[in-house]
Design a protein around this motif. Structure first.
Motif, short mmCIF file in Angstrom:
data_model
loop_
_atom_site.label_atom_id
_atom_site.label_comp_id
_atom_site.label_asym_id
_atom_site.label_seq_id
_atom_site.Cartn_x
_atom_site.Cartn_y
_atom_site.Cartn_z
N VAL A 189 37.47 37.30 7.79
CA VAL A 189 37.77 38.21 8.88
C VAL A 189 39.25 38.15 9.22
N ILE A 241 38.49 43.25 15.38
CA ILE A 241 37.95 42.51 14.25
C ILE A 241 37.87 43.43 13.04
N GLU A 297 37.55 32.34 7.90
CA GLU A 297 36.11 32.57 7.88
C GLU A 297 35.62 32.88 9.30
N TRP A 298 34.68 33.78 9.42
CA TRP A 298 34.19 34.30 10.70
C TRP A 298 33.93 33.18 11.70
N ASP A 299 33.09 32.22 11.35
CA ASP A 299 32.70 31.18 12.31
C ASP A 299 33.89 30.34 12.76
N THR A 331 36.70 43.41 8.87
CA THR A 331 36.12 42.77 7.68
C THR A 331 36.03 43.83 6.60
#
Length: 103
Positions: A3, A77, A48-50, A79
């Protein structure tokens, strides 16, 4: 999922200057090992997203700990699944069109 986000954290109730609070968020991003670029009205972050979302949460936590009673943030955001793309790739593609070199 990879992301790229644009985060703007706005501490409220802390006076006119927010530079000290922005610096705290920059420290969070550095400690998280994420790729980021501060700009005049926010910070672009990629990873990474998390991991990115955990850092956004941590930014809020440290700004509150620093004394901000309220925070208003905006988060854009992006992606994509068709190919890998970094923040620098996006910047480079515009410079290529313009025939300029990044500073």
């Amino acid at each position: 999922m990879h992301v790229i986000v644009d985060l703007c954290v706005i501490p409220l109730g802390v006076g006119v200057s927010v530079a000290n609070y922005v610096a705290e968020c920059q420290r969070v991003l550095e400690a998280a090992g994420l790729s980021y670029q501060m700009h005049a009205y926010g910070t672009n972050i990629e990873g990474e997203w998390d991991e990115v979302m955990a850092a956004v949460k941590k930014c809020h936590e440290v700004v509150h700990e620093k004394g901000a009673p309220r925070i208003s943030s905006s988060l854009k955001i992006g992606t994509r699944t068709d190919r890998d793309q970094s923040m620098q790739d996006k910047i480079d593609s515009v410079h290529e069109i313009l025939g300029t070199r990044p500073e």
